[in-house]
Design a protein around this motif. Structure first.
Motif, PDB file in Angstrom:
ATOM      1  N   PRO A   5       9.377   2.058   9.247  1.00 19.67           N
ATOM      2  CA  PRO A   5       8.572   2.041  10.470  1.00 19.67           C
ATOM      3  C   PRO A   5       8.501   3.403  11.161  1.00 19.67           C
ATOM      4  O   PRO A   5       7.511   3.697  11.835  1.00 19.67           O
ATOM      5  N   LEU A   6       9.524   4.241  10.977  1.00 23.18           N
ATOM      6  CA  LEU A   6       9.462   5.588  11.551  1.00 23.18           C
ATOM      7  C   LEU A   6       8.362   6.405  10.880  1.00 23.18           C
ATOM      8  O   LEU A   6       7.642   7.163  11.533  1.00 23.18           O
ATOM      9  N   TRP A   7       8.223   6.241   9.560  1.00 28.25           N
ATOM     10  CA  TRP A   7       7.128   6.905   8.841  1.00 28.25           C
ATOM     11  C   TRP A   7       5.786   6.389   9.345  1.00 28.25           C
ATOM     12  O   TRP A   7       4.855   7.167   9.608  1.00 28.25           O
ATOM     13  N   ALA A   8       5.672   5.062   9.466  1.00 27.58           N
ATOM     14  CA  ALA A   8       4.408   4.471   9.910  1.00 27.58           C
ATOM     15  C   ALA A   8       4.052   4.946  11.313  1.00 27.58           C
ATOM     16  O   ALA A   8       2.892   5.288  11.595  1.00 27.58           O
ATOM     17  N   ALA A   9       5.035   4.985  12.200  1.00 28.91           N
ATOM     18  CA  ALA A   9       4.779   5.425  13.570  1.00 28.91           C
ATOM     19  C   ALA A   9       4.293   6.872  13.604  1.00 28.91           C
ATOM     20  O   ALA A   9       3.469   7.250  14.444  1.00 28.91           O
ATOM     21  N   GLU A  26       2.763   8.579  10.846  1.00 27.68           N
ATOM     22  CA  GLU A  26       1.620   8.872   9.988  1.00 27.68           C
ATOM     23  C   GLU A  26       0.351   8.099  10.323  1.00 27.68           C
ATOM     24  O   GLU A  26      -0.749   8.536   9.972  1.00 27.68           O
ATOM     25  N   LEU A  27       0.455   6.948  10.963  1.00 31.75           N
ATOM     26  CA  LEU A  27      -0.736   6.170  11.280  1.00 31.75           C
ATOM     27  C   LEU A  27      -1.465   6.782  12.463  1.00 31.75           C
ATOM     28  O   LEU A  27      -0.875   7.496  13.269  1.00 31.75           O
ATOM     29  N   PRO A  28      -2.773   6.535  12.593  1.00 34.95           N
ATOM     30  CA  PRO A  28      -3.535   7.133  13.684  1.00 34.95           C
ATOM     31  C   PRO A  28      -2.912   6.863  15.047  1.00 34.95           C
ATOM     32  O   PRO A  28      -2.456   5.742  15.326  1.00 34.95           O
ATOM     33  N   ALA A  29      -2.892   7.887  15.885  1.00 32.00           N
ATOM     34  CA  ALA A  29      -2.285   7.766  17.214  1.00 32.00           C
ATOM     35  C   ALA A  29      -2.932   6.632  17.996  1.00 32.00           C
ATOM     36  O   ALA A  29      -4.160   6.500  18.036  1.00 32.00           O
ATOM     37  N   GLY A  30      -2.106   5.813  18.606  1.00 27.84           N
ATOM     38  CA  GLY A  30      -2.596   4.730  19.447  1.00 27.84           C
ATOM     39  C   GLY A  30      -3.021   3.482  18.715  1.00 27.84           C
ATOM     40  O   GLY A  30      -3.325   2.461  19.349  1.00 27.84           O
ATOM     41  N   MET A  31      -3.073   3.509  17.368  1.00 27.68           N
ATOM     42  CA  MET A  31      -3.472   2.313  16.621  1.00 27.68           C
ATOM     43  C   MET A  31      -2.375   1.255  16.699  1.00 27.68           C
ATOM     44  O   MET A  31      -1.213   1.535  16.430  1.00 27.68           O
ATOM     45  N   PRO A  32      -2.724   0.034  17.065  1.00 26.43           N
ATOM     46  CA  PRO A  32      -1.722  -1.025  17.051  1.00 26.43           C
ATOM     47  C   PRO A  32      -1.194  -1.286  15.646  1.00 26.43           C
ATOM     48  O   PRO A  32      -1.952  -1.231  14.667  1.00 26.43           O
ATOM     49  N   VAL A  33       0.105  -1.536  15.553  1.00 28.63           N
ATOM     50  CA  VAL A  33       0.730  -1.870  14.278  1.00 28.63           C
ATOM     51  C   VAL A  33       1.360  -3.250  14.377  1.00 28.63           C
ATOM     52  O   VAL A  33       1.697  -3.722  15.459  1.00 28.63           O
ATOM     53  N   GLN A  34       1.525  -3.869  13.234  1.00 24.13           N
ATOM     54  CA  GLN A  34       2.088  -5.218  13.173  1.00 24.13           C
ATOM     55  C   GLN A  34       3.134  -5.264  12.070  1.00 24.13           C
ATOM     56  O   GLN A  34       2.882  -4.844  10.939  1.00 24.13           O
ATOM     57  N   GLY A  35       4.311  -5.745  12.391  1.00 26.01           N
ATOM     58  CA  GLY A  35       5.347  -5.856  11.367  1.00 26.01           C
ATOM     59  C   GLY A  35       6.703  -5.491  11.935  1.00 26.01           C
ATOM     60  O   GLY A  35       6.866  -5.389  13.144  1.00 26.01           O
ATOM     61  N   ASN A  36       7.672  -5.217  11.046  1.00 25.09           N
ATOM     62  CA  ASN A  36       7.617  -5.307   9.603  1.00 25.09           C
ATOM     63  C   ASN A  36       8.960  -5.785   9.059  1.00 25.09           C
ATOM     64  O   ASN A  36       9.465  -5.271   8.070  1.00 25.09           O
ATOM     65  N   GLY A  41     -11.710   1.036   9.252  1.00 24.75           N
ATOM     66  CA  GLY A  41     -12.264   0.630  10.530  1.00 24.75           C
ATOM     67  C   GLY A  41     -11.531  -0.502  11.211  1.00 24.75           C
ATOM     68  O   GLY A  41     -11.940  -0.945  12.297  1.00 24.75           O
ATOM     69  N   VAL A  42     -10.455  -1.017  10.592  1.00 24.68           N
ATOM     70  CA  VAL A  42      -9.677  -2.066  11.260  1.00 24.68           C
ATOM     71  C   VAL A  42      -9.061  -1.501  12.535  1.00 24.68           C
ATOM     72  O   VAL A  42      -8.783  -0.298  12.634  1.00 24.68           O
ATOM     73  N   VAL A  43      -8.825  -2.365  13.512  1.00 28.25           N
ATOM     74  CA  VAL A  43      -8.263  -1.884  14.777  1.00 28.25           C
ATOM     75  C   VAL A  43      -6.746  -1.896  14.775  1.00 28.25           C
ATOM     76  O   VAL A  43      -6.115  -1.254  15.609  1.00 28.25           O
ATOM     77  N   ALA A  44      -6.150  -2.638  13.822  1.00 26.64           N
ATOM     78  CA  ALA A  44      -4.692  -2.728  13.730  1.00 26.64           C
ATOM     79  C   ALA A  44      -4.324  -2.905  12.268  1.00 26.64           C
ATOM     80  O   ALA A  44      -5.099  -3.448  11.481  1.00 26.64           O
ATOM     81  N   VAL A  45      -3.125  -2.446  11.896  1.00 31.67           N
ATOM     82  CA  VAL A  45      -2.672  -2.600  10.518  1.00 31.67           C
ATOM     83  C   VAL A  45      -1.327  -3.311  10.469  1.00 31.67           C
ATOM     84  O   VAL A  45      -0.445  -3.073  11.297  1.00 31.67           O
ATOM     85  N   GLY A  46      -1.208  -4.198   9.477  1.00 25.72           N
ATOM     86  CA  GLY A  46       0.065  -4.827   9.190  1.00 25.72           C
ATOM     87  C   GLY A  46       0.882  -3.926   8.275  1.00 25.72           C
ATOM     88  O   GLY A  46       0.339  -3.300   7.360  1.00 25.72           O
ATOM     89  N   VAL A  47       2.177  -3.864   8.529  1.00 26.64           N
ATOM     90  CA  VAL A  47       3.088  -2.991   7.792  1.00 26.64           C
ATOM     91  C   VAL A  47       4.100  -3.879   7.080  1.00 26.64           C
ATOM     92  O   VAL A  47       4.810  -4.658   7.725  1.00 26.64           O
ATOM     93  N   ALA A  99       0.816  -1.214   0.000  1.00 25.28           N
ATOM     94  CA  ALA A  99       0.000   0.000   0.000  1.00 25.28           C
ATOM     95  C   ALA A  99       0.850   1.264   0.000  1.00 25.28           C
ATOM     96  O   ALA A  99       0.402   2.312  -0.478  1.00 25.28           O
ATOM     97  N   GLY A 100       2.059   1.198   0.542  1.00 24.57           N
ATOM     98  CA  GLY A 100       2.915   2.377   0.587  1.00 24.57           C
ATOM     99  C   GLY A 100       2.255   3.516   1.343  1.00 24.57           C
ATOM    100  O   GLY A 100       1.677   3.327   2.424  1.00 24.57           O
ATOM    101  N   ALA A 101       2.306   4.726   0.777  1.00 27.76           N
ATOM    102  CA  ALA A 101       1.734   5.900   1.450  1.00 27.76           C
ATOM    103  C   ALA A 101       0.222   5.805   1.606  1.00 27.76           C
ATOM    104  O   ALA A 101      -0.366   6.521   2.424  1.00 27.76           O
ATOM    105  N   LYS A 102      -0.416   4.917   0.829  1.00 26.30           N
ATOM    106  CA  LYS A 102      -1.869   4.745   0.941  1.00 26.30           C
ATOM    107  C   LYS A 102      -2.253   4.012   2.227  1.00 26.30           C
ATOM    108  O   LYS A 102      -3.440   3.924   2.564  1.00 26.30           O
TER     109      LYS A 102
END
Length: 341
Positions: free
Chosen positions: A267-271, A273-283, A255-261, A243-246
């Motif tokens: 990961p610094l970009w993801a941390a 740009e992604l919604p604050a507090g959203m769990p991330v998975q990866g990467n 509406g997902v509660v967590a996203v895989g990266v 997905a990249g920047a998308k």
């Protein structure tokens, strides 16, 4: 009491980071290869409840991961929608009839083909302890549609992309039908014992931005809302590979509660740009896990540090490769276990 992984997916941070690996039950494990040889073909293994449950728990016994993911395949959904499914040695999956050559109405649903999968979930639940989170999954509509339209995998998903442009009505009907079946399938897994589910959109990276909105974000949002309405509180993880920047829009709008990266995303970009507090998975790059060495440990630490301020599930950027040495997996596990945020 919820296990560490489930608690993290619910948005809670702990000093220890939970982990599991995509395709953790598979060909890199000698115990899997032995059972596969005994049972025969891949689909036969998936539909043998006792064997599929055994495969699911093999990496839990060996590595003590925090999550056990159901051993199955994303193409079970088109199989239940009425396409014939075969896994041919050296060629991968084949579906027929191809929807590039026929209409969706030619297929007759066979929902009973989902029942053995639910039985596997139920059996796995009986084999694992309460601290191990049982993950169900399904393929997302775009990725599943690429196989249904073409009849097999492809490098650029040409047939599905052309159909989506030339006849968006027909392609949309396919996507809608996949979404409907996927909701029922995920709910069935949850009712059988899955505590969280993941939507795999392995081929989302092949789409232009407006097509990504139409064929990735919209159907995944629809599935997520329906699953959450029928199974309140069960986390849905979204994984739109490529997905990249998308990815940021996906995280906000589905509406997902967590996203895989995946491994291509910083990961610094993801941390950031992604919604604050959203769990991330990866990467972690699966090929770095295969290569091993000091860079494996260094990169693992870098990922852990990048996501230190939000709930994080350590995982790979995609599935573990069949040639990955087991001692590299042990090194990764021990590195993650020793780290404290």
């Amino acid at each position: 009491m919820a296990g560490l992984l489930l608690d993290t997916l619910r948005g809670n941070r702990a000093d220890q980071v939970p982990m599991w690996l995509m395709r953790q039950a598979g060909r890199y494990l000698p115990e899997y290869r032995e059972l596969r040889a005994e049972k025969g073909g891949f689909l036969a293994l998936v539909y043998d409840t006792e064997a599929a449950a055994e495969v699911t728990v093999q990496p839990i016994r060996r590595f003590g991961f925090d999550g056990a993911i159901l051993f199955s395949d994303i193409l079970i959904v088109p199989y239940a929608m009425g396409q014939d499914l075969q896994f041919l040695a050296g060629e991968g999956p084949h579906l027929s009839p191809r929807l590039a050559d026929t209409t969706l109405s030619a297929l007759q649903r066979v929902p009973e083909r989902l029942e053995p999968i639910y039985a596997t979930v139920d059996r796995v639940k009986a084999l694992i302890g309460p601290q191990t989170t049982l993950l169900g999954f399904a393929g997302s509509p775009w990725t599943v549609a690429t196989y249904m339209v073409n009849g097999e995998g492809s490098k650029d998903h040409h047939a599905a992309r052309v159909m989506a442009y030339k006849d968006p009505g027909a392609f949309g009907a396919i996507v809608d039908a996949i979404a409907d079946m996927t909701v029922d399938y995920l709910v069935g897994q949850i009712e059988a014992g899955a505590e969280a589910v993941q939507l795999f959109d392995s081929w989302s990276g092949s789409l232009a931005p407006d097509e990504f909105e139409r064929w990735v974000i919209a159907p995944n949002a629809r599935i997520t809302a329906a699953v959450q309405a029928r199974c309140p509180g069960v986390p849905v993880i979204g994984f739109p590979k490529g997905a990249g920047a998308k990815l940021a829009a996906y995280a906000r709008e589905t509406g997902v509660v967590a996203v895989g990266v995946d491994e291509t995303i910083d990961p610094l970009w993801a941390a950031r740009e992604l919604p604050a507090g959203m769990p991330v998975q990866g990467n972690l790059d699966p090929l770095l896990l295969e290569a091993g060495g000091d860079r494996l440990v260094e990169r693992t630490h870098a990922i852990l540090e990048a996501f230190a301020d939000r709930p994080h599930v350590f995982n790979l950027g995609h599935g573990i490769g069949q040639h990955t040495p087991i001692d590299h997996v042990v090194t990764l596990r021990d590195t993650v276990r020793a780290w404290r945020g």
